[in-house]
Design an enzyme around this catalytic site. Sequence first.
Site, PDB file in Angstrom:
ATOM      1  CD  GLU A  54      33.392  58.371  45.021  1.00  8.00           C
ATOM      2  OE1 GLU A  54      33.164  57.183  45.763  1.00  8.00           O
ATOM      3  OE2 GLU A  54      34.257  58.893  44.799  1.00  8.00           O
ATOM      4  N   GLY A 114      27.352  55.721  49.282  1.00  4.84           N
ATOM      5  CA  GLY A 114      26.718  54.312  49.443  1.00  4.84           C
ATOM      6  C   GLY A 114      26.083  53.846  48.047  1.00  4.84           C
ATOM      7  CE  LYS A 124      31.616  60.420  48.651  1.00  2.00           C
ATOM      8  NZ  LYS A 124      31.428  58.869  48.160  1.00  2.00           N
ATOM      9  N   PRO A 153      41.154  45.813  38.936  1.00  2.00           N
ATOM     10  CG  PRO A 153      43.137  45.426  37.871  1.00  2.00           C
ATOM     11  CD  PRO A 153      42.061  46.530  37.874  1.00  2.00           C
ATOM     12  N   GLY A 162      33.884  46.422  40.621  1.00  2.40           N
ATOM     13  CA  GLY A 162      34.904  47.359  41.331  1.00  2.40           C
ATOM     14  C   GLY A 162      35.920  46.862  41.814  1.00  2.40           C
ATOM     15  N   GLY A 210      33.810  49.762  45.785  1.00  7.91           N
ATOM     16  CA  GLY A 210      35.125  50.021  44.776  1.00  7.91           C
ATOM     17  C   GLY A 210      34.488  51.491  43.796  1.00  7.91           C
TER      18      GLY A 210
END
Length: 254
Positions: free
Chosen positions: A126, A129, A44, A215, A187, A21
């Site tokens: 981010e 993995g 990213k 959530p 996550g 997540g």
Amino acid sequence: MDTAAGTGVILVVTGTDTGVGKTVVTAALAVALAAAGRRVAVLKPVQAGTEDDLGDDLGDGLGDGLGDADVVRRLAGVRAAEGIRLPDPMAPVAAAARAGVRLPGLAEHCAHVERLAADHDDVLVEGTGGLLVELDGSGGTVADLAGLTGASTVVVCRSGLGTLNHTALTLEALERRGVAVPGLVVGAWPRSPSEVERDNRARLARLAPLLGAVPAGAGQLPVAEFRRAAPGWFTGLPQAASTSARSSFGGRGP
């Protein structure tokens, strides 16, 4: 969190595994920071595969070939960039070899982070993995990128069986590298958690501060609802971390 050469604060978002997540947590953190008046950008460094390739394990309903930066941009409405996109959902080194392309080195990723930090208050990076996934062809990992940029690292973890061990291992690896850990985020917290999940949540908070829980299925929410709700999923936002605030896991068993 610390700063790179620019003025912005750098925070790496890593996970105890793939599919925990990280992307939705990154988007939610971006929303919460923006709601606090911060100028936020997301990077990213390596995107391997897209939402279509990776399936829909978290029920985010986000297909159409979206990369993680695309998902964050849609949900959070912040600037989100990629370092490189690879077509196959594999570890970056393997995906790059299969595609016949060169992966950017860590120095290139650091430079990208610093450019974003120059005109943003917060830069969320981010990972791909887990923490020790190699990002380049020279063995450089997500953990190394955190160290080179002086970033603190939030660890995204699962709620279910096995999470205590995986989280403890990740925290120990970060501590050994001297990387500050503001805390953990679950996550995908289920609507009806089991007794094991409730117990895990309490025990996770003993390993490191528990910043919040997103959530399960949060990525499916309408964008306006996601942005309204996201700040409430966190009990606190990551704060600037000094050496004394670094992870104090210290090898304790989960």
